[in-house]
Design an enzyme around this catalytic site. Structure first.
Site, PDB file in Angstrom:
ATOM      1  N   GLU A 290      27.832 -53.737 -21.609  1.00  0.00           N
ATOM      2  CA  GLU A 290      27.410 -52.505 -21.776  1.00  0.00           C
ATOM      3  C   GLU A 290      27.951 -51.215 -21.849  1.00  0.00           C
ATOM      4  OE1 GLU A 290      28.250 -51.964 -17.318  1.00  0.00           O
ATOM      5  OE2 GLU A 290      27.066 -53.892 -16.573  1.00  0.00           O
TER       6      GLU A 290
ATOM      7  N   GLU B 256      22.768 -63.337 -15.712  1.00  0.00           N
ATOM      8  CA  GLU B 256      23.238 -62.396 -14.706  1.00  0.00           C
ATOM      9  C   GLU B 256      22.854 -62.543 -13.788  1.00  0.00           C
ATOM     10  OE1 GLU B 256      26.272 -59.318 -14.643  1.00  0.00           O
ATOM     11  OE2 GLU B 256      27.262 -59.721 -16.058  1.00  0.00           O
TER      12      GLU B 256
HETATM   13  C1  XIL Z   1      30.147 -57.111 -10.404  1.00  0.00           C
HETATM   14  C2  XIL Z   1      30.574 -57.804  -9.472  1.00  0.00           C
HETATM   15  O1  XIL Z   1      29.885 -58.715  -8.941  1.00  0.00           O
HETATM   16  C3  XIL Z   1      31.297 -57.224  -8.092  1.00  0.00           C
HETATM   17  O2  XIL Z   1      31.594 -57.882  -6.974  1.00  0.00           O
HETATM   18  C4  XIL Z   1      32.393 -56.218  -8.758  1.00  0.00           C
HETATM   19  O3  XIL Z   1      32.571 -55.148  -7.650  1.00  0.00           O
HETATM   20  C5  XIL Z   1      31.580 -55.386  -9.724  1.00  0.00           C
HETATM   21  O4  XIL Z   1      31.078 -56.077 -10.438  1.00  0.00           O
HETATM   22  N1  XIL Z   1      27.085 -56.139 -14.721  1.00  0.00           N
HETATM   23  C6  XIL Z   1      28.251 -56.948 -14.607  1.00  0.00           C
HETATM   24  C7  XIL Z   1      28.927 -57.668 -13.698  1.00  0.00           C
HETATM   25  O5  XIL Z   1      28.319 -57.645 -16.495  1.00  0.00           O
HETATM   26  O6  XIL Z   1      30.631 -57.683 -13.870  1.00  0.00           O
HETATM   27  C8  XIL Z   1      29.231 -56.963 -12.752  1.00  0.00           C
HETATM   28  O7  XIL Z   1      29.700 -57.782 -11.732  1.00  0.00           O
HETATM   29  C9  XIL Z   1      27.540 -56.955 -12.078  1.00  0.00           C
HETATM   30  C10 XIL Z   1      26.638 -55.463 -13.256  1.00  0.00           C
END
Ligand code: XIL
Length: 375
Positions: A175, A285
């Site tokens: 990101e 994701e």
């Molecule tokens: C999220 C997790 O799922 C949560 O449990 C945590 O509180 C915050 O992070 N993008 C990403 C992930 O790259 O690491 C994130 O994961 C979701 C968005």
């Protein structure tokens, strides 16, 4: 009734027509129970269903990655790749400078090894879920670029070396691009402490450090909203620049926090563009909340309308992903089943996956299964 591809799409078209003609608030009879069609079908485990195309993964907690738990069993049945949802992030591995905490991450890696699964490492360099000491000195001032870079190098080298040979792909940088900027004026996420300290140089260096520590690991740049024109072009430019400068990068991770409204054209255009960079693509994701907007009423019930939307959207998405399976080398859900997702809020459940809260296949699962079998 066993539904083949044609009848199932005809059924969907009918429901769509009925739905679009209905008054707002009126529930079309077809929508009351659209899922009868799937009763009695046998679910093919996801990793077998997609075996010819790509490994299929899930993000997990260490508690879920235990053989005796229902989650562990669902993982063994369905998934061939794991990502740590949180416990490999910088603040989890090195909350205190120089003191690493491996137990949770090790648990996931060991479970994956025991079950012949791949592991994606997430993530080495991020503005979020990283300890303050990485960015600030004891007075609360930002470190000099030299100090911050040294600390980044130490973190990446230590973490990647520990899991050398076990973690096959790393989200090296997560990101880093600015999210919303239709005019393309702001390229990088400038509020990231990494960027504040040294501009984009940290991105290049992170990939170099990771490659040095494990020359065989696949190195990814990972981001969300990557399929939107304003962001996809920035990611393209970044990866092009890295490659042109000889920085080691193997792929782009599309997080895939998509929606039931996600546009097929946006996904295809992005994959076509990224293909020209000659990199691997991983969907890292994937989750698909059931709501069409943030304003839609909260629900704690998985309604037939939600089910219908997910059938249409997930079928479209997997159809596209299979079309691009020559460049897509992993598809990972950001969770296992609807019981545990970062998208849930009190009173508002997101139901974003193919497995339900009991980790059983939902009707949308069978829709995807039929799509794959009928290709
Ligand atoms: C999220 C997790 O799922 C949560 O449990 C945590 O509180 C915050 O992070 N993008 C990403 C992930 O790259 O690491 C994130 O994961 C979701 C968005």
């Amino acid at each position: 009734m066993k539904i083949n591809k044609k009848t199932s799409w005809a059924f969907m078209a009918l429901v769509l027509i009925a739905w679009s003609c209905a008054d707002p608030g009126e529930v079309s009879p077809e929508l009351n129970d659209p899922d009868d069609e799937d009763m009695g079908e046998i679910a093919i485990p996801l990793k077998e269903l997609f075996e010819a195309y790509f490994p299929i993964g899930a993000a997990v907690t260490p508690q879920q990655a235990t053989a005796s738990s229902p989650h562990g069993q669902a993982l063994q049945t369905h998934f061939s790749s794991l990502t740590a949802e949180n416990v490999m992030k910088p603040d989890a591995l090195q909350r205190v400078k120089g003191q690493y905490t491996w137990t949770n991450a090790d648990q996931i890696v060991q479970f994956a090894k025991d079950n012949n699964m791949k592991v994606r490492g997430h993530t080495l360099t991020w503005h979020s879920q990283s300890p303050d000491w990485m960015f600030y000195d004891e007075n609360g001032d930002l470190h000099t670029p030299e100090v911050a870079m040294k600390q980044l190098e130490e973190h990446i080298t230590t973490v990647v070396s520990r899991y050398k040979g076990d973690v096959y792909a790393w989200d090296v940088v997560n990101e880093a691009m600015f999210d919303w900027d239709p005019n393309g004026q702001i390229i990088y996420r400038e509020d990231s402490p990494w960027f504040k300290i040294m501009g984009p140089a940290y991105i290049d260096s992170a990939f170099v450090y990771a490659r040095r520590a494990d020359p065989d690991a696949k190195l990814f740049y990972n981001d969300y909203n990557s399929i939107f024109s304003w962001k996809r072009n920035k990611i393209y430019d970044l990866v092009k620049r890295l490659k042109d400068n000889g920085i080691p990068i193997d792929g782009i991770g599309l997080q895939g926090h998509w929606s039931v409204n996600t546009s097929e054209a946006d996904i295809r255009t992005t994959l076509d563009l990224f293909r020209t960079l000659d990199v691997e693509i991983q969907i890292t994701e994937l989750d698909l909340p059931v709501y069409t907007s943030n304003d839609e009423a909260d629900s704690e019930v998985y309604t037939s309308t939600f089910s219908f939307r997910q059938k249409v959207a997930y079928s479209m998405i997997f159809n596209v992903l299979l079309d691009y399976s020559d460049i897509i080398t992993n598809v990972t859900f950001w969770g296992i089943g609807d019981d545990h997702t970062w998208l849930d809020k009190p009173g508002r459940k997101a139901f974003p996956f193919l497995l339900d809260e009991e980790l059983q296949p939902k009707p949308v699962y069978f829709e995807v299964q039929n799509l794959v079998l009928n290709r």
